[in-house]
Design a protein around this motif. Structure first.
Motif, short mmCIF file in Angstrom:
data_model
loop_
_atom_site.label_atom_id
_atom_site.label_comp_id
_atom_site.label_asym_id
_atom_site.label_seq_id
_atom_site.Cartn_x
_atom_site.Cartn_y
_atom_site.Cartn_z
N ALA A 1 2.62 1.19 -6.26
CA ALA A 1 2.30 0.19 -5.51
C ALA A 1 2.33 -1.19 -6.06
N TRP B 1 5.34 -3.89 -5.11
CA TRP B 1 4.97 -5.24 -4.68
C TRP B 1 5.68 -6.40 -5.59
N SER C 1 0.78 -1.21 -0.05
CA SER C 1 0.07 0.09 -0.04
C SER C 1 0.81 1.26 0.12
N ILE C 2 0.11 2.43 -0.64
CA ILE C 2 0.80 3.45 -0.47
C ILE C 2 0.01 4.77 -0.66
N ARG D 1 -3.75 0.25 -2.76
CA ARG D 1 -3.08 -0.75 -1.93
C ARG D 1 -3.51 -2.17 -3.00
N VAL E 1 -4.83 -3.38 -8.02
CA VAL E 1 -4.58 -2.28 -6.93
C VAL E 1 -5.84 -1.60 -7.06
#
Length: 317
Positions: free
Chosen positions: A38, A42, A5-6, A72, A83
């Motif tokens: 994000a 990941w 998440s960001i 996220r 996302v």
């Protein structure tokens, strides 16, 4: 360490948006920047946008104010990262004192190597019941997305239609690129919004704003220096809205047949002094091709309603 998440902050200056509100295309670029960060974090690889879910713009984004875009990871496929994003207005509150959410949507990215070939991504595992619910919704949306893509693919080419049509052509020139000089998906979304804006403005004779952008599907990347062609066509009107289908094509400027790079549907409205949508001139399908594309547009709107509540709840300030 990979992050799932960001959140990034943005702010639009008034001199870029003289009407006082940030256009949908700019908001889309913010969403893409955050979701890209994000997905790339990941996966640990370069990623490219593959699909953008439905965006309903429930609240305008004012200029000269702080905007937070949250992203996220909610699901991973073999090579894809899904996302969930939302655009929060922390300085604007609802009746309960909670920050308003302007829009939210799902972005799907595909991890690729240096040559653009899809590569496997690390599986994301939900750790809470909320995570599991988000993943269930993401998986359910995959079938809806396939239905939307089928509706788009089966639609006739816009050149066969008789409604209001706008064609924009330009050379792709931007600093907003992925590795390899590939134009970011958010930039392509902004182009689609701009083409829809011109088409709807011509039909209505009034300034317009986007209230919905749906099912943008990316087929191939655009590179800096490509000749870009956007074909926007009015495909349906309701009492107060205009549905515009946009196809984006691009390729080497020496090529005569540009390739299809993206397709999307936008719903535009004209607003009065009170900010409410005003009645628009009605369009009627005149040919069988007109009726087919109008039917596809209405199917997409129906699928939008089917997936309307993708992410329940609101964000606290």
């Amino acid at each position: 360490m990979p992050r799932s998440s960001i959140a990034l902050q943005f702010r639009a200056e008034a001199y870029d948006h003289p009407d006082g509100s940030v256009d949908a295309g700019t908001v889309m670029t913010w969403i893409d920047k955050t979701a890209y960060a994000a997905a790339a974090s990941w996966s640990g690889a370069d990623v490219v946008a593959s699909y953008v879910g439905n965006m309903h713009f429930s609240h305008p984004v004012p200029v000269e104010t702080r905007v937070i875009v949250q992203a996220r990871v909610v699901h991973t496929g073999r090579t894809s990262v899904h996302v969930q994003t939302r655009v929060v207005l922390p300085e604007s509150k609802d009746a309960d004192g909670r920050s308003l959410v302007s829009t939210e949507c799902v972005m799907v990215y595909v991890a690729v190597d240096a040559g653009g070939t899809p590569v496997p991504v690390r599986r994301w595992e939900p750790s809470t019941e909320e995570d599991r619910e988000h993943e269930r919704m993401a998986m359910a949306r995959q079938s809806i997305r396939r239905e939307m893509e089928e509706a788009l693919v089966e639609a006739p080419f816009l050149g066969e239609m008789t409604a209001e049509t706008v064609v924009l052509r330009f050379i792709a020139s931007t600093r907003e690129v992925y590795p390899g000089e590939k134009v970011q998906g958010g930039v392509v979304m902004r182009w689609i919004d701009e083409a829809a804006d011109v088409c709807a403005s011509r039909w209505s004779g009034l300034p317009v704003v986007a209230v919905f952008a749906g099912g943008v599907r990316f087929y191939q990347p655009v590179r800096v220096g490509d000749l870009v062609e956007l074909e926007a066509q009015l495909v349906h009107t309701s009492a107060r809205s205009m549905h515009v289908s946009v196809r984006a094509r691009a390729g080497d400027r020496r090529e005569r047949e540009p390739r299809l790079i993206a397709h999307g549907l936008s719903v535009m409205v004209s607003t009065g002094p009170d900010g409410r949508a005003v009645p628009v001139r009605q369009w009627r399908a005149a040919t069988e091709q007109d009726r087919v594309l109008e039917r596809r547009a209405l199917e997409l709107v129906g699928l939008r309603n089917k997936a309307a509540h993708e992410w329940a709840g609101r964000t606290q300030a």
